[in-house]
Structures are given as C-alpha cells and as structure tokens.
Design an enzyme around this catalytic site. Structure first.
Site, PDB file in Angstrom:
ATOM      1  CG  HIS A   1     -36.404  -6.903   2.298  1.00 26.69           C
ATOM      2  ND1 HIS A   1     -36.420  -7.537   1.079  1.00 26.69           N
ATOM      3  CD2 HIS A   1     -37.456  -7.414   2.989  1.00 26.69           C
ATOM      4  CE1 HIS A   1     -37.419  -8.389   1.041  1.00 26.69           C
ATOM      5  NE2 HIS A   1     -38.073  -8.333   2.185  1.00 26.69           N
TER       6      HIS A   1
ATOM      7  CG  ASP B   1     -34.972  -8.122  -1.977  1.00 27.55           C
ATOM      8  OD1 ASP B   1     -36.161  -8.432  -2.129  1.00 27.55           O
ATOM      9  OD2 ASP B   1     -34.499  -7.782  -0.877  1.00 27.55           O
TER      10      ASP B   1
HETATM   11  P1  NDP Z   1     -44.715 -16.675  10.347  1.00 24.43           P
HETATM   12  O1  NDP Z   1     -45.729 -15.749  10.916  1.00 24.43           O
HETATM   13  O2  NDP Z   1     -45.125 -17.906   9.641  1.00 24.43           O
HETATM   14  O3  NDP Z   1     -43.727 -17.133  11.494  1.00 24.43           O
HETATM   15  C1  NDP Z   1     -43.144 -16.255  12.379  1.00 24.43           C
HETATM   16  C2  NDP Z   1     -42.862 -17.053  13.608  1.00 24.43           C
HETATM   17  O4  NDP Z   1     -42.113 -16.204  14.464  1.00 24.43           O
HETATM   18  C3  NDP Z   1     -44.106 -17.498  14.354  1.00 24.43           C
HETATM   19  O5  NDP Z   1     -43.948 -18.845  14.723  1.00 24.43           O
HETATM   20  C4  NDP Z   1     -44.108 -16.564  15.569  1.00 24.43           C
HETATM   21  O6  NDP Z   1     -44.665 -17.177  16.699  1.00 24.43           O
HETATM   22  C5  NDP Z   1     -42.625 -16.356  15.757  1.00 24.43           C
HETATM   23  N1  NDP Z   1     -42.295 -15.166  16.527  1.00 24.43           N
HETATM   24  C6  NDP Z   1     -42.939 -13.995  16.602  1.00 24.43           C
HETATM   25  N2  NDP Z   1     -42.314 -13.183  17.463  1.00 24.43           N
HETATM   26  C7  NDP Z   1     -41.256 -13.864  17.923  1.00 24.43           C
HETATM   27  C8  NDP Z   1     -40.258 -13.584  18.876  1.00 24.43           C
HETATM   28  N3  NDP Z   1     -40.229 -12.439  19.527  1.00 24.43           N
HETATM   29  N4  NDP Z   1     -39.330 -14.513  19.106  1.00 24.43           N
HETATM   30  C9  NDP Z   1     -39.372 -15.704  18.490  1.00 24.43           C
HETATM   31  N5  NDP Z   1     -40.310 -16.041  17.606  1.00 24.43           N
HETATM   32  C10 NDP Z   1     -41.236 -15.129  17.336  1.00 24.43           C
HETATM   33  O7  NDP Z   1     -43.783 -15.755   9.417  1.00 24.43           O
HETATM   34  P2  NDP Z   1     -42.755 -16.224   8.292  1.00 24.43           P
HETATM   35  O8  NDP Z   1     -41.943 -17.341   8.767  1.00 24.43           O
HETATM   36  O9  NDP Z   1     -43.488 -16.355   6.997  1.00 24.43           O
HETATM   37  O10 NDP Z   1     -41.886 -14.870   8.152  1.00 24.43           O
HETATM   38  C11 NDP Z   1     -41.036 -14.457   9.206  1.00 24.43           C
HETATM   39  C12 NDP Z   1     -40.525 -13.046   8.953  1.00 24.43           C
HETATM   40  O11 NDP Z   1     -39.730 -13.017   7.791  1.00 24.43           O
HETATM   41  C13 NDP Z   1     -41.621 -12.000   8.730  1.00 24.43           C
HETATM   42  O12 NDP Z   1     -41.259 -10.824   9.434  1.00 24.43           O
HETATM   43  C14 NDP Z   1     -41.551 -11.742   7.241  1.00 24.43           C
HETATM   44  O13 NDP Z   1     -42.011 -10.439   6.916  1.00 24.43           O
HETATM   45  C15 NDP Z   1     -40.068 -11.881   7.010  1.00 24.43           C
HETATM   46  N6  NDP Z   1     -39.655 -12.095   5.622  1.00 24.43           N
HETATM   47  C16 NDP Z   1     -38.495 -11.478   5.218  1.00 24.43           C
HETATM   48  C17 NDP Z   1     -38.020 -11.632   3.939  1.00 24.43           C
HETATM   49  C18 NDP Z   1     -36.748 -10.945   3.507  1.00 24.43           C
HETATM   50  O14 NDP Z   1     -36.423 -11.030   2.305  1.00 24.43           O
HETATM   51  N7  NDP Z   1     -36.004 -10.288   4.379  1.00 24.43           N
HETATM   52  C19 NDP Z   1     -38.747 -12.451   2.956  1.00 24.43           C
HETATM   53  C20 NDP Z   1     -39.923 -13.094   3.494  1.00 24.43           C
HETATM   54  C21 NDP Z   1     -40.354 -12.908   4.787  1.00 24.43           C
HETATM   55  P3  NDP Z   1     -46.203 -16.930  17.102  1.00 24.43           P
HETATM   56  O15 NDP Z   1     -47.017 -17.591  16.045  1.00 24.43           O
HETATM   57  O16 NDP Z   1     -46.299 -17.569  18.419  1.00 24.43           O
HETATM   58  O17 NDP Z   1     -46.399 -15.442  17.151  1.00 24.43           O
END
Ligand code: NDP
Length: 328
Positions: A189, A161
């Site tokens: 956020h 941000d």
């Molecule tokens: P994706 O969905 O591409 O990836 C998330 C990954 O996390 C997937 O591989 C998923 O696995 C895995 N996952 C889910 N639950 C768990 C767990 N309990 N332990 C370990 N791994 C887990 O999402 P993004 O990478 O695009 O985004 C990740 C997060 O970041 C989201 O919550 C998003 O909202 C947040 N975000 C935050 C921002 C900020 O400014 N703070 C900015 C942008 C994003 P599987 O596919 O097997 O479920």
C-alpha cells in the site's frame, strides 16, 4: 440473532475511528444479525481520552440494537482479550522533520507490542486488519510477534486501492462499479502499488478492450497510486471515510464471503514469486466461512511482473529496516 462477537479497535479517537465505529455498531461490517461488543484501545493522553469519551457518548446515543457493550482500555492486552476481530488503525503519523527510518521504527514498536498482546489474549481465530501505515510492514511485525497465532490471522488493508481502481475504471467506461469484476491491486500500500486492469472485466469482457494502453499507463496506474496524496491536497486531511468504508468491506467479506475477488494484504504462500511470509496485496477469494484463498494461475504481463518485483524489493527494504523488532 447470533452470539455477539468481540471487536477491538485501535486509534478509535482518530479520523478513521470516527468514521468506522458507527458502521461496525450498525451492522454494516458483520451483518444485520450479528451483535458486537466493542473494545477500544485508548491512548493515555488527555486529548485522545477526552475525544474517545465523546465518541463513546455518541455511540451510546445512536441506541444501536446490535451494540451490546463497549469499553475503553489502555492496555492492549485488555483491549484484545478474547477479540474475534481486531482493527489496528492507530499509528504514528510522520511528524515534521521525521526521517522515513524513524517513522518505520516508531510504528514497529507499536505493532510489536500489539502483536505480542494479540498473541497473549486474543481469540485463537482472531482476524486482524492493519490499516495504520506502513500497513504491510506493520502487519508483518504484528504477525511475527504473535507466534501462537496462525499467520493467516493477519492482514493489511489494500481494499481502498481496489475500490479506487474500480471506481476509476467504472467512470472511464461509463459503467457501474457493479459491472467491474476481478479488479486486483498487487503489492504494497504505497504509490508503487500495482493495480491490475489486465485480469479485470467490464460487463464480462476484458477491461483492457475498453481503454487505451496509454490511459492505463499514464492515467490509471499513477492516479490510483497517488490518490491518497490527491485527497490530502484537496481536503487538507487524509482519506478517512473512504478508508473506513474499505475496512468495512475487507472485514465483511473476510467474515461472510464475497462473490468477486477481494484484494487483501496477506502473508504470501510463495505464489507469483512473492517471498513466503511477506504481507503482500493479492487477489483473494473470501470463501464465506472466515477463510480465504489467494487466486492462483493468473497470467501477468512483463510490465505487471516488473511492478510486482518493485513492490517486493520495496517491502524487503522496509522489513530489513525493522528487523530488530521481530524475533529471529
Ligand atoms: P488520526 O491521526 O486521525 O488518528 C490516529 C489515532 O491513532 C489517534 O487518535 C492517535 O492518538 C491514535 N494512536 C496513535 N498511536 C497509537 C497507538 N500506539 N495505539 C493506539 N492508538 C494510537 O489518523 P487516521 O485515523 O486518519 O489514520 C490512521 C492510520 O491509517 C494512519 O496511519 C494512516 O496513514 C492510515 N491509513 C491507511 C490507509 C490504507 O489504505 N491502508 C488509508 C488511509 C489511512 P493520539 O492523537 O493520541 O496520538
């Protein structure tokens, strides 16, 4: 060359994971003389496991001189064992028909488990950044479930941000991002975050001398707040490379220091009326020795105070909704 540090990453097979791991291993996060061991928390499902295997093959193929080892772990206690840094990126996304309360609870369960695991096995000086949303509340849950770690070990990412706000102001004033200083984003956020142009400067002069009040209220603040949704609308997927880059900035500056303020979501010490312990975006000074201080004594106009109050109320509501996931 320094002694290697241990860096744990959750969600390594996701979009942000794919954009960040190569930058950690290349030295962008901790510097060109800092070797790293990577520990990746693997999800026990075939799609994620296969994707992670591919990412690890690519990491190996980069032959990064600073990447001393990498391993995938399914148990968070093993993933976080002796971790000096932990990047909690993986989180439960909002599924179709999922209510906000369900989303908060699904994530609360994840971050309670990860907080407990960090408490058990991470380095006592671990530096944790929570990226997975809702990141302020998730960081609070992890922190509360890690009573043997100092609260200051935990942070949430608001740097994206701040970076968005700096880029937008630089574009508007036809200056360079390096001309913008003291840009902060207060609060949660979420779209109601409070970007603060009134304490920022452009080429050393107050930033609000360069723009109109109307632009600040009608363009700057709402556009920064809704930038995440605009990116989803344009790209069909949420910000990944810019989020990874902001997490690199956050951890780099926390570990090595910065010559300007950095916005971090950190446990409040009661400054500016923010309840103690709430994870809140504040302008901070990263001192260069792995510690930071909240910038004190800033003047906040009435409007900004009202925005901060709204962020406090929103976070209080989120924290109340997940109360069952934190110890008394
Ligand atoms: P994706 O969905 O591409 O990836 C998330 C990954 O996390 C997937 O591989 C998923 O696995 C895995 N996952 C889910 N639950 C768990 C767990 N309990 N332990 C370990 N791994 C887990 O999402 P993004 O990478 O695009 O985004 C990740 C997060 O970041 C989201 O919550 C998003 O909202 C947040 N975000 C935050 C921002 C900020 O400014 N703070 C900015 C942008 C994003 P599987 O596919 O097997 O479920």
């Amino acid at each position: 060359m320094k002694e290697p540090v241990r860096v744990a990453v959750t969600g390594p097979a996701g979009n942000i994971g794919y954009a960040i791991l190569f930058r950690i291993a290349s030295g962008a996060m901790f510097g060109p003389d800092q070797p790293v061991h990577l520990s990746l928390l693997e999800r026990p499902n075939p799609r994620s496991s296969a994707a992670l295997k591919g990412v690890m093959m690519e990491l190996a193929d980069c032959a990064f001189p600073l990447l001393k080892s990498m391993r995938a772990e399914q148990d968070p206690r093993e993933a976080f064992r002796d971790a000096d840094y932990a990047l909690l990126i993986g989180a439960r996304p909002r599924g179709p028909g999922m209510e906000r309360a369900d989303l908060l609870e699904a994530n609360a369960a994840i971050f309670r488990e990860q907080g407990r695991a960090l408490n058990e096995t991470a380095s006592r000086n671990v530096k944790v950044i929570v990226v997975g949303n809702p990141c302020n509340t998730n960081a609070w849950i992890a922190m509360k479930n890690a009573p043997d770690l100092a609260p200051e070990c935990f942070s949430a990412m608001l740097r994206l941000d701040q970076n968005r706000a700096m880029a937008m102001l630089a574009e508007k004033t036809r200056t360079d991002v390096t001309d913008i200083r003291h840009m902060a984003v207060w609060g949660n956020h979420s779209p109601s975050m409070a970007p603060d142009i009134w304490n920022a400067t452009v080429k050393g002069e107050p930033a609000d001398n360069f723009v109109t009040d109307q632009w600040i209220r009608e363009e700057f603040i709402p556009t920064v707040g809704k930038r995440g949704s605009a990116i989803i609308a344009a790209r069909g997927a949420s910000s990944a490379a810019s989020a990874a880059s902001a997490a690199v900035d956050h951890m780099h500056d926390w570990a090595l220091g910065a010559d300007d303020w950095v916005t971090m979501g950190v446990p409040s010490d009661g400054s500016y009326g923010v309840p103690e312990g709430m994870i809140f975006g504040f302008p901070c000074i990263a001192k260069g020795d792995g510690t930071y201080e909240i910038v004190k004594g800033l003047t906040l106009n009435e409007e900004q105070q009202a925005r901060i109050a709204k962020n406090i109320a929103d976070l209080e509501e989120e924290m109340a909704a997940v109360k069952a996931f934190v110890p008394d």
